[in-house]
Structure formats: C-alpha cells, structure tokens
Enzyme design. Structure first.
Site, mmCIF file in Angstrom:
data_model
loop_
_atom_site.group_PDB
_atom_site.id
_atom_site.type_symbol
_atom_site.label_atom_id
_atom_site.label_comp_id
_atom_site.label_asym_id
_atom_site.label_seq_id
_atom_site.Cartn_x
_atom_site.Cartn_y
_atom_site.Cartn_z
ATOM 1 N N GLU A 143 1.024 -1.084 0.147
ATOM 2 C CA GLU A 143 -0.140 0.120 0.075
ATOM 3 C C GLU A 143 0.880 1.134 0.152
ATOM 4 O O GLU A 143 1.804 1.467 0.812
ATOM 5 C CB GLU A 143 -0.895 0.133 1.227
ATOM 6 C CG GLU A 143 -1.713 1.238 1.419
ATOM 7 C CD GLU A 143 -2.289 1.263 2.825
ATOM 8 O OE1 GLU A 143 -2.384 0.431 3.406
ATOM 9 O OE2 GLU A 143 -3.101 2.431 3.086
ATOM 10 N N ASP A 178 -4.177 0.548 9.754
ATOM 11 C CA ASP A 178 -5.404 1.471 9.926
ATOM 12 C C ASP A 178 -6.565 1.284 9.102
ATOM 13 O O ASP A 178 -6.716 0.201 8.462
ATOM 14 C CB ASP A 178 -4.745 3.028 9.865
ATOM 15 C CG ASP A 178 -4.315 3.153 8.202
ATOM 16 O OD1 ASP A 178 -4.734 2.225 7.487
ATOM 17 O OD2 ASP A 178 -3.801 4.249 7.808
ATOM 18 N N ASP A 180 -7.893 2.391 6.338
ATOM 19 C CA ASP A 180 -7.613 2.273 4.992
ATOM 20 C C ASP A 180 -6.721 1.143 4.645
ATOM 21 O O ASP A 180 -7.133 0.362 3.569
ATOM 22 C CB ASP A 180 -6.634 3.669 4.405
ATOM 23 C CG ASP A 180 -7.441 4.915 4.309
ATOM 24 O OD1 ASP A 180 -8.819 4.769 4.281
ATOM 25 O OD2 ASP A 180 -6.954 5.902 3.963
ATOM 26 N N ASP A 201 -1.129 -0.737 5.745
ATOM 27 C CA ASP A 201 -1.198 -0.170 6.859
ATOM 28 C C ASP A 201 -1.989 -0.672 8.009
ATOM 29 O O ASP A 201 -3.230 -1.351 7.598
ATOM 30 C CB ASP A 201 -1.244 1.481 6.821
ATOM 31 C CG ASP A 201 -0.359 1.833 6.056
ATOM 32 O OD1 ASP A 201 0.900 1.419 5.914
ATOM 33 O OD2 ASP A 201 -0.256 3.184 5.403
#
Ligand code: 1YM
Length: 652
Positions: free
Chosen positions: A438, A513, A515, A511
């Site tokens: 990503e 998180d 997203d 990541d």
C-alpha cells in the site's frame, strides 16, 4: 417339492430369474456396495409407490442382525388373488417375474423401477432367501430361496418354497412386509451401510411429503432409530440444504402442477452465496446429469424473471437481459417430476432424455412463477432475487472486461501497467514472492530493502483503492488490480490456471489503519471471487508490520501488538523510548526488510478460504446498501489495529 406344482409356462419365469443370477450387473449395475443397496431400493420403491398413490403413509425399514433387511408399509397389500392366465398369485408373479409391476390392469402411476426398472423379482433372484407377508385381515405368507439344484449343481434362484398361503392368523394391520437376505455368492459385500440407507431414506421422505419413514438398525446392541417425515416436502428439502447459509427471504417459493401427464414440483430459496445448488429428480431418482426437466426449468426461470425485471424497471429498455447464471447465483432449488415411460441416458444413466418434458416444465415454470411474482405478498422475495441477479451481472460484465485484459487482447495496456512492478530476477515461481504494498513511499522502501532475487514489489497507490472504490466490480476496472492480474500470470475466473502462477507467495502489505484494513479486504475479496484456487491452495498471505519500536542507544526491539509491547519494554529496560509506526511509509528500507520482509524474522498470516469469504462479507457490509449493518459493524469493530479475528498466524 414345490417344483411339481408348476405348469410348463412357469418354467420361463424361473429361467428369467436365472438370467439375473448369471448377469447381475445388467440388472443392478454392479455387485458392489451400490448394487447391494439397489436391491433394497427395489423393495422400498414399491412401498413408496403405494404411499405416493395415497394408500399408505408409513414405511419402516429394518436392518437385521443376520444381515437381512426388511421393509414394511401400511398400504393395500400386494394382491393375493390368483392371476387368470398365469394361474399363480399376484404375489408370486411380483417376486418371480421380471417387470411384473403394474401388469394388473390398473391405472395408477407406477413410478418405481429405479435405475433399471426391474422390480422386486431382482431382489428375490439375488437373495439367499426372501419372505413376504401380506396383511389384509388375514396374514398371507410366501417364502423363496436360492439354492443348488441337487441334480445339475447349478444355483436355482428365487424359488418358491410353496405357493402363497393363508396362515390362518388374523390381523388388524394392512400392508406388505418383505424381508430378504442378500446372497454373499452374488455380492462383494453384504453389509448395508447405515449412512447410505439413512441418507437415501431422508431424500425419499423429502420427495414424498407426509410419508413417515422409519429406519431401525438392529445390528447394534442398542438399536438406532431414525424417523423421517416432512410435511413441507421439497420445501423442507430446500430449507434443509440452506441450513447455515444466509437466506435472502423466509419461506421458499413453491410450485406444484401437472402438465401433459407429468407431475411437476419445485421449491426455490435464494441465499447470499455464489454457488448454484439445483438438484433434480425424476420419479424420486436423483438426476445429477440433468436432462430435459432441468433444461426446461432453467430456461423457464430465466425467461420469467427477465420479464418480471423489465415489467418492474429492474432492467431499462436499452439494457440487455440478465443471463440464467445471474439468477441462479446463490440459488438453492429442488425440482422433482413424476412421469411414466422414463428414458434415462448419459454416462451414468441419470440424465432425463424425454424431449416432451422440456416444454412442459418450461411452461409450468413461466406460468407459475409469473403468478407468484405478481402477488404483492411476494414483493420482497422477487426484489431480493432481482437485486442479487443484478449484482451477479455487474460482476460478470466487469470480469469479462478484466478477462480481455488478462488474455492479452489489450496487450499494450497490460505492458504499460506492468511497468510499476519491480520484478525479481529468479524465474523459479515456487521460490518467488510478490509483495502488494500500500502506498508509493512504502513501495519505494520495499523496493530498496527487498531480496531482489526472489521478491517482487508491486506498489498500490493508496488512493484509487480507497473508499471511492466501493463495489468489487468497480475494483476490477481499477488499474492496480489489472496490474496484479497481469503480474500473477494466472488469468481470472474460468480462465484461472494455477500452474501459470509467477509467485507462490502473494503477500498483501498494508497499513494497520482503517484504509489498510479496507484495502486488504478489497484484495481478499478480489482473490476470493476471481482467483479462488489461489486462496484455496494457500498462496495468499498478509504481511504483518510491527506497530512499535522500543529502543535505547544500541538496542532495538519491535512489537507487533499491544501485549508484545509490554514484554519488549521490559526487555529493553530503563531509559527506553517508543516509536509508534503509523504506516509502512515511516520505516526505512532496512527496518522494513528486517521487520516485515525478511523470511527469517518476519511474521506472515496465511489466508484461508473462510478468511476470504469473511472479507467478502465484510466488504458487502461496509460498502453495500445496508447502512444499518454498516454502522453496527463499524461501532463493533472500531479498532482497526486489532488483528482480524479470522486469520491464523504462520511463521514463514
Ligand atoms: C414392502 C414392499 O411392495 N407394497 C405394495 C406393492 C403393491 C401394492 C401395494 C399394490 C399395487 C396395486 C394394487 C396396483 C404391488 N402390487 C403389484 C401388483 N411393499 C410393497 N403395496 N394393489 C396393491 O398397482 O394396482 C406390484 S407391487 F403388480 F401385484 F399389482
């Protein structure tokens, strides 16, 4: 001896049964397990026919300790009167004459006849002994056995001990009882399998609503008793098959009709799955190879549902019709027809050949589903069916487009896409890995930190895969996804070929998180839908970057979750400092290599098929129209650092 009571005419009867002995395979398919059970089904079929004609409502099957099996029904009883021409009882004819069934000038349907249509006489011919009792006020009895002819040494089979006789006993029961012991001289195995018998009796019970079928296994010290009775018939069958699936509406749709002498019955219930489960039967016999009834049913469904879709604006004027497969995605259905003069064909003789059946089933399907769809009460049912089909069609169209890219029809485009890939130098797919990373900055670190020989890096721009890309069909239009397809080399959907896979480990690196979780779910959904075998064969992994670095002067420790953080703090000791990684991009190439990519020190999660299915469900929840479900999910799962509960850890 009984033999003396026979006239010349009867000799042909005896020869008939000998033929069964000589070539049992011709009559029951094989002398293995299947053939053994077949001779039980012949007797069960007769009892079920009696029930199907409305004369019986209970059938009991017993597996006895001595290896015999018995079947009893509470119908009219096989006729006991003497046949005018043949001069023997109907009972005797049923058990000694091939194809004896239905020869008594009756108009009842005779659905029995199983795969080979040979009847109870075959069971008699292949048994060591067989007993029949008929209950009609009096108890009538007849026994048969197979034994060596003392003169010729040949096996005589199914020979009456004596003609049918009145035992003189009175009974309040009505019906027929048949018990037989399969002959070990014929069969490779004479052990009835409880599971086989039980599964088939359940199926028969579903197909004959309201008939109580009891199975008793007396071979055990404590007998096992199972009872099957389904007042909902094939509707209950569909519900049974959908247990554990998410159904799109409550009661299955149900249709029963008669057309051109064919009794047609079907039940349908849709689920949110992607597989089609349509099972068809003719005269209670499964037809896994399909045939004319199946074809008529499917084409009828496609026509009537497209008509409904147009009439109710699910499809606009200029748009093409939906395809049958769109409607059948996630559909569970049972189609059961009953008819005379069945012609079976196909590899295993389980395909219905009668051409007249196709238009009959098609028109019944169109008419009856048409009526149901116009009934306001079913509005939600048909809305759910149409929405599901529209979703399937969208995916189908997107897949077609993506396939064209993958097939190299747009080779130029594919080459351009592949430009982003930092490939590895080795050509040994089993040793190679591809990291789908990503973000461009993390991608840059990964390219610098990697093992160039075996690790390829494909950076995904965070943006295009983010929240705007809602549905999986839109995802397929995405450039990065198309790059993945080109890079892996396998193709997608029905073109997927595992042996063309360029990297045996496909590692998603995103990541920790929201997203990142989202991108991961989208990718897993994509693999699940279009490259399922890739997941199935264990090629898909999730890379696990650390969440923290605990360090002082010359010590560095990484923690992959909050629990580990505490132990790492203790390990580093006084004067420690903590760095919390918010994203992969915060790590320099060396750190990324050491913590996440180096096969000696990294942690990978291997994705299972359930994980991917779960991701798919998650995407539907997060991106679909069900806003309430989405809100509920987000409030329950707000912690995006938390490891997805459906992943298992593998150190590799
Ligand atoms: C445990 C097995 O065979 N039941 C049974 C068989 C028959 C009848 C009733 C029956 C059929 C008819 C008229 C008819 C059969 N009869 C014949 C034949 N259970 C079991 N129960 N009366 C009774 O079809 O008209 C064949 S099967 F040919 F003799 F009529």
């Amino acid at each position: 001896m009984a033999k003396k009571t026979y006239s010349a005419d009867d000799i042909t009867v005896l020869e008939g049964l000998e033929a069964v002995r000589v070539r049992p395979g011709m009559y029951i398919g094989s002398t293995g397990e299947k053939g053994l059970h077949h001779i039980l089904w012949e007797i069960v079929d007769n009892a079920i026919d009696e029930a199907a004609n409305g004369h019986a409502d209970s059938v009991e099957v017993i597996l006895h300790k001595d290896g015999s099996a018995s079947v009893e029904d509470n119908g009219r009883g096989i006729p006991v009167d003497i046949h005018k021409d043949k001069k023997v009882s109907a009972v005797e004819l049923v058990f000694t004459q091939l194809h004896a069934g239905g020869k008594f000038g009756n108009d009842n349907y005779n659905y029995s006849g199983g795969l080979h249509g040979v009847g109870a006489s075959v069971t008699n011919a292949l048994s060591e002994w067989l007993k029949v009792e008929v209950y009609k006020g009096n108890v009538y009895r007849m026994e048969f056995s197979s034994h060596e002819d003392p003169k010729t040494g040949k096996i005589l089979s199914g020979i009456p001990k004596a003609p049918l006789f009145d035992t003189g006993m009175r009974t309040r029961k009505k019906g027929t009882f048949v018990q037989f012991k399969p002959d070990p001289r014929v069969f490779d195995t004479v052990n009835f399998k409880f599971e086989i018998v039980s599964k088939r009796l359940r199926e028969i019970a579903f197909l004959n609503k309201g008939v109580k079928i009891t199975l008793i296994d007396k071979r055990e010290d404590t007998p096992i008793v199972k009872e099957f009775k389904y007042d909902g018939g094939i509707k209950d069958f569909v519900k049974y098959m959908n247990e554990g699936k998410n159904t799109l509406y409550g009661e299955p749709l149900y249709v029963a009709a008669e057309k051109e002498g064919i009794v047609i019955e079907f039940a349908i219930q849709n689920t949110d799955s992607y597989t089609e489960s349509i099972y068809s039967f003719v005269n209670n016999i499964p037809t896994p190879e399909g045939g004319m009834h199946d074809v008529g049913f499917k084409s009828g469904l496609t026509k009537v549902l497209n008509e409904f879709a147009r009439a109710n604006n699910y499809i606009k004027e200029k748009e093409p019709n939906l395809m049958g497969e769109d409607f059948r995605e996630g559909m569970t259905a049972i189609l059961s027809i009953k008819m005379k003069n069945v012609q079976f064909e196909g590899q295993t003789k389980t395909k219905l050949g009668n051409p007249e059946v196709r238009p009959a089933v098609e028109s019944v399907t169109i008419e009856e589903i048409g009526i149901l769809s116009k009934n306001k009460k079913n509005a939600d049912v048909f809305d759910a069916i149409l929405k599901k089909a529209l979703g399937a069609a969208k995916v189908r169209n997107a897949a077609k487009h993506a396939k064209e890219v993958a097939r190299g029809k747009k080779e130029a485009e594919a080459t351009k896409l592949i430009g982003k890939l930092a490939n590895c130098s080795s050509r040994k797919a089993e040793l190679n890995e591809i990291f789908i990373v990503e973000g461009d900055s993390a991608g840059g670190s990964a390219k610098q930190g990697r093992d160039r020989q075996h690790q390829a890096i494909l950076p995904l721009r965070g943006k295009p895969l983010n929240a705007e890309k809602k549905r999986i069909d839109e995802v397929l239009k995405n450039e990065e996804i198309r790059t993945i397809i080109s890079a892996l080399g396998t193709g997608i959907g029905s073109d997927f070929t595992l042996k063309n896979l360029n990297y045996h480990k496909v590692i998603i690196l995103s990541d920790a998180d929201q997203d990142g979780a989202h991108i991961r779910a989208i990718l897993l959904t994509f693999f699940f839908r279009y490259m399922r075998e890739l997941v199935q064969m264990g090629h898909v992994y999730i890379g696990m970057p650390p969440l923290y670095k605990v360090y002082k002067k010359d010590v560095e420790e990484y923690a992959y979750d909050d629990n580990e953080l505490h132990s790492k703090i203790e390990k580093v000791g006084r004067g420690y400092q903590i760095q919390r990684y918010k994203g992969l991009g915060e790590m320099n190439p060396e750190q990324l290599w050491e913590t996440t990519m180096n096969p000696r020190s990294r942690v990978l999660m291997q994705v299972t098929l359930e994980d991917a299915a779960e991701a798919e469900r998650l995407i539907t929840t997060l991106m679909g129209d069900a806003i309430d479900a989405r809100k509920a999910y987000i409030s329950e799962n707000a912690d995006f650092n938390k490891e997805d509960s459906f992943m298992k850890e593998v150190k590799l």
